[in-house]
Design an enzyme around this catalytic site. Structure first.
Site, PDB file in Angstrom:
ATOM      1  N   CYS A 132       0.838  -1.209   0.000  1.00 38.22           N
ATOM      2  CA  CYS A 132       0.000   0.000   0.000  1.00 38.22           C
ATOM      3  C   CYS A 132       0.863   1.245   0.000  1.00 38.22           C
ATOM      4  O   CYS A 132       1.424   1.626   1.028  1.00 38.22           O
ATOM      5  CB  CYS A 132      -0.936  -0.017   1.208  1.00 38.22           C
ATOM      6  SG  CYS A 132      -1.999   1.438   1.321  1.00 38.22           S
ATOM      7  N   CYS A 135      -0.485   4.044   2.261  1.00 41.47           N
ATOM      8  CA  CYS A 135      -0.256   3.787   3.687  1.00 41.47           C
ATOM      9  C   CYS A 135       1.192   4.051   4.090  1.00 41.47           C
ATOM     10  O   CYS A 135       1.455   4.626   5.157  1.00 41.47           O
ATOM     11  CB  CYS A 135      -0.592   2.335   4.027  1.00 41.47           C
ATOM     12  SG  CYS A 135      -2.213   1.782   3.492  1.00 41.47           S
ATOM     13  N   ASP A 136       2.138   3.631   3.263  1.00 43.96           N
ATOM     14  CA  ASP A 136       3.532   3.562   3.700  1.00 43.96           C
ATOM     15  C   ASP A 136       4.510   4.457   2.939  1.00 43.96           C
ATOM     16  O   ASP A 136       5.682   4.541   3.314  1.00 43.96           O
ATOM     17  CB  ASP A 136       4.026   2.113   3.594  1.00 43.96           C
ATOM     18  CG  ASP A 136       3.227   1.177   4.489  1.00 43.96           C
ATOM     19  OD1 ASP A 136       2.732   1.634   5.526  1.00 43.96           O
ATOM     20  OD2 ASP A 136       3.095  -0.010   4.132  1.00 43.96           O
TER      21      ASP A 136
END
Length: 314
Positions: A132, A135-136
């Site tokens: 992701c 997300c990261d």
């Protein structure tokens, strides 16, 4: 017989459990053998509101579970293998042979990221391997990143990651990309993106519990090499966890549960879906939690109008 049963304990299922428990509907939550969903593979979550310093993904899920339990939600561990949706009350079959009945069901089984299946991949999830970018990506400011994949998702993730990384290289096992022309053009015009085409990933290499490289093979020459990197993003798609439904509910061509537009309602009254199992687009913890709230509220309204109102006799 239960009033409502929730399948899944990611952000969607746990949010639904919190809302329904606070409404005194005593939800029963079936958590699989890997409870918590995909967030449990994320070391730090920094984009979930209310945690300015970030929070460990597993801790966030544990807190949500405790919150649901505080208001009266009950949890059992098991895997749902089949639903009986011919008539209400609906049947829920578990892998241990148990069968339960419920007037309403919320399906929040999520989706699983497709992985390469190579050595070092699962072991280093959250330690430099991610599925992701949203997300990261923030954690890779000024770093070198590899994106594995050749479809629209890979192009989109690579372009997004150039906001943070010093360099992004796309690794794809074929010379031709599967991505749409417009997505390919955007990626090729991005000066931060490099290309490692016709290369097959063989092994994720790590040092001191952090990813340090990806071993790949040139399909034209057969020569293997180690590409040094700070992070590897796997972008080869997601698989919704809907196999147990066995065609009882409409799915799209990718296997995602189909719901009424803007609602968690499926084609069967009293059956609701929330989270990634019905969302092929956003796949974020916060959108999953929001859809869990929607499912719970619609479920509560359904139960209020249900013929099964005399719960004391059940």
């Amino acid at each position: 017989m239960k009033k409502v049963l929730i399948i899944g304990t990611g952000p969607a299922g746990l949010t639904a459990a919190i809302y329904l428990a606070r409404a005194n509907l005593e939800p029963l939550v079936v958590e699989g053998y890997n409870p918590g969903g995909q967030l449990t593979t994320t070391t730090t979550v920094e984009n979930f509101p209310g945690f300015p310093e970030g929070i460990d993904g597993s801790e966030l899920m544990q807190r949500m579970r405790l919150q649901a339990e505080r208001f009266g939600a009950q949890f059992i561990q098991g895997e749902v293998t089949k639903l009986g949706l011919e008539a209400s009350p609906y049947q829920i079959h578990l892998s241990n042979g148990d069968t339960m009945n419920a007037v309403a069901i919320i399906i929040s089984t999520g989706a699983s990221a497709r992985l390469l299946g190579i050595p070092g991949e699962k072991e280093n999830m959250g330690r430099g391997v991610s599925t992701c970018a949203t997300c990261d990506g923030f954690f890779y400011r000024g770093k070198r990143i590899l994106v594995v994949g050749g479809g629209d998702s890979a192009m989109e993730e690579a372009n997004y990651l150039t906001r943070f990384a010093s360099e992004v290289s796309i690794v794809h096992r074929r010379e031709e990309l599967r991505a749409s022309k417009i997505m390919q053009e955007r990626a090729r015009k991005n000066p931060k993106i490099n290309w490692l085409l016709n290369r097959t990933p063989l092994e994720v290499v790590a040092e001191n519990e952090r990813v340090s490289g990806l071993r790949i093979r040139d399909n034209r020459t057969g020569v293997e090499e180690l590409v040094e990197t700070d992070g590897i993003f796997i972008a080869i798609g997601h698989q919704p966890n809907t196999a147990f439904l066995q065609g009882q509910l409409p799915l799209d061509e990718q296997g995602y549960l189909q719901v009424e537009r803007g609602s968690p309602r499926t084609s069967i009254p009293g059956i609701f879906a929330c989270g990634d199992v019905q969302d092929p687009h956003y796949r974020q913890a916060i959108t999953s939690a929001g859809s869990g709230c929607m499912a719970a509220m619609d479920c509560e309204r359904f139960l209020e109008g249900s013929a099964y109102h005399d719960w004391s006799s059940n």
